[in-house]
Design a protein around this motif. Structure first.
Motif, short mmCIF file in Angstrom:
data_model
loop_
_atom_site.label_atom_id
_atom_site.label_comp_id
_atom_site.label_asym_id
_atom_site.label_seq_id
_atom_site.Cartn_x
_atom_site.Cartn_y
_atom_site.Cartn_z
N SER A 1 39.64 51.93 30.25
CA SER A 1 39.62 50.81 31.19
C SER A 1 38.25 50.51 31.79
O SER A 1 38.13 49.64 32.64
N THR B 1 37.45 45.12 30.00
CA THR B 1 37.70 46.54 29.75
C THR B 1 37.30 46.87 28.33
O THR B 1 37.21 45.99 27.46
N ARG C 1 39.94 45.81 25.87
CA ARG C 1 39.87 44.38 25.56
C ARG C 1 38.69 44.07 24.65
O ARG C 1 38.79 43.26 23.73
N CYS D 1 43.18 49.70 37.86
CA CYS D 1 42.85 48.45 38.54
C CYS D 1 42.05 47.55 37.59
O CYS D 1 41.02 47.95 37.07
N THR D 2 42.54 46.35 37.39
CA THR D 2 41.87 45.44 36.44
C THR D 2 40.60 44.85 37.03
O THR D 2 39.80 44.26 36.29
N SER D 3 40.38 45.01 38.33
CA SER D 3 39.14 44.51 38.94
C SER D 3 38.00 45.50 38.87
O SER D 3 36.84 45.14 38.75
N GLY E 1 38.42 48.75 36.98
CA GLY E 1 38.53 49.63 35.83
C GLY E 1 38.85 51.06 36.20
O GLY E 1 39.03 51.89 35.33
#
Length: 332
Positions: A68, A103, A106, A325-327, A329
């Motif tokens: 991530s 990420t 991705r 957390c996607t904000s 990582g």
């Protein structure tokens, strides 16, 4: 093509212990003995299919990134283009980049070019080249060398080669297949072998064809990359493979070089790993950009006919699945 030249392809299938179980060195009927076997003897530029076996595997293994980790999708180097202008490099396929943080999962899923270049900047070209050639068995990559006039050429110890697959000579499907096998067997590299045992007339063992594996990366690195490469075929650039093997666990990576000269797909199931190259002997554009995926899918579909679709890849006790957390990582 319009000139009547037939496109070519090479293909290698292995199990996860180093045994080559199938190989094809060209298209069509075999024309003679000891002919050109493109799967073993015709290195071609691997394009983006090199990213997991050169950059991502080392970056995860050295704890530089995790699944991530966030990095910006933007070019970080400057090069001089054909017009003599200094431009930012690299961009992604199509010549663009988002500028947003992505990420690592991705970045690999969508095959961004910007991210592996940044990772090599952190690790160093020499370290990545050593990993690719020594740990992952890409022996056709060219080490730095001196020319006759005393100049030093970088060979494949370059960003273009190690991050984007624009290599000096290339790799073979045999090398690619053995390297990708590490993502399905917890990180062990096996030198490819074409026999299991050779005996004399008294049934005494002369040659042992059971190769000894070596650790190419830690088992947790291999398992994490296995999951990242499953994303590639489930949601990313290799999603077309799912029409051939719709239910079984599957990982893989696409590769395309400039002007569609070389098309690749490499990946595996819990049973076998395979690598496919598609192109022309004398380089020219391939207009069907999914050709390597279609060849790979068709062959692997036949090979897996009747096999249990519930088979799973080995997991590792060293790997846990956690929300992040996607904000940032970081762990949620």
């Amino acid at each position: 093509n319009s000139k009547g030249v037939t496109a070519q392809s090479s293909f290698t299938v292995m199990d996860y212990k180093g045994h080559v179980v199938g190989i094809a060195g060209g298209v069509g009927e075999k024309q003679g003995n000891r002919g050109l076997n493109r799967a073993t003897s015709s290195p071609r530029q691997p394009g983006s299919s090199i990213k997991p076996i050169s950059v991502y595997s080392l970056a995860i293994d050295q704890n530089i990134i995790s699944y991530s980790t966030l990095l910006p999708d933007k070019p970080t180097l400057s090069v001089v283009n054909s017009r003599g202008q200094k431009v930012k490099w690299p961009t992604n396929a199509g010549g663009s980049y988002t500028g947003a943080n992505v990420t690592m999962a991705r970045a690999l899923e969508k095959s961004y070019n910007t991210i592996p270049v940044q990772l090599i900047e952190k690790m160093g070209l020499e370290n990545v080249f050593k990993h690719a050639t020594e740990d992952m068995g890409l022996k056709n990559l060219v080490a730095p060398f001196e020319t006759e006039d005393g100049k030093t050429e970088a060979g494949d110890q370059t960003y273009s080669s190690l991050a984007l697959g624009g290599s000096y000579r290339g790799i073979t499907t045999l090398e690619s297949c053995a390297a990708f096998a590490t993502f399905g067997n917890k990180g062990k590299y096996y030198e490819p072998t074409f026999y299991t045992r050779v005996t004399n007339q008294h049934d005494e063992l002369i040659l042992n064809g059971e190769p000894e594996g070596k650790i190419a990366m830690s088992e947790d690195t291999a398992v994490i990359l296995n999951h990242m490469l499953q994303n590639v075929v489930n949601n990313g650039t290799g999603a077309g493979i799912r029409s051939y093997i719709p239910k079984m666990e599957l990982y893989g990576k696409t590769g395309t070089t400039d002007d569609n000269y070389n098309l690749w797909f490499a990946g595996g199931t819990p049973y076998y790993v395979a690598s496919c190259w598609y192109g022309y002997d004398q380089q020219e554009k391939v207009y069907a950009s999914d050709s390597a995926r279609r060849v790979w899918g068709s062959i692997m579909k036949d090979i897996h006919s009747g096999l249990d679709t519930d088979a799973k890849f080995p997991e590792s006790d060293l790997v846990t699945c956690r929300k992040y957390c996607t904000s940032s990582g970081m762990l949620a």
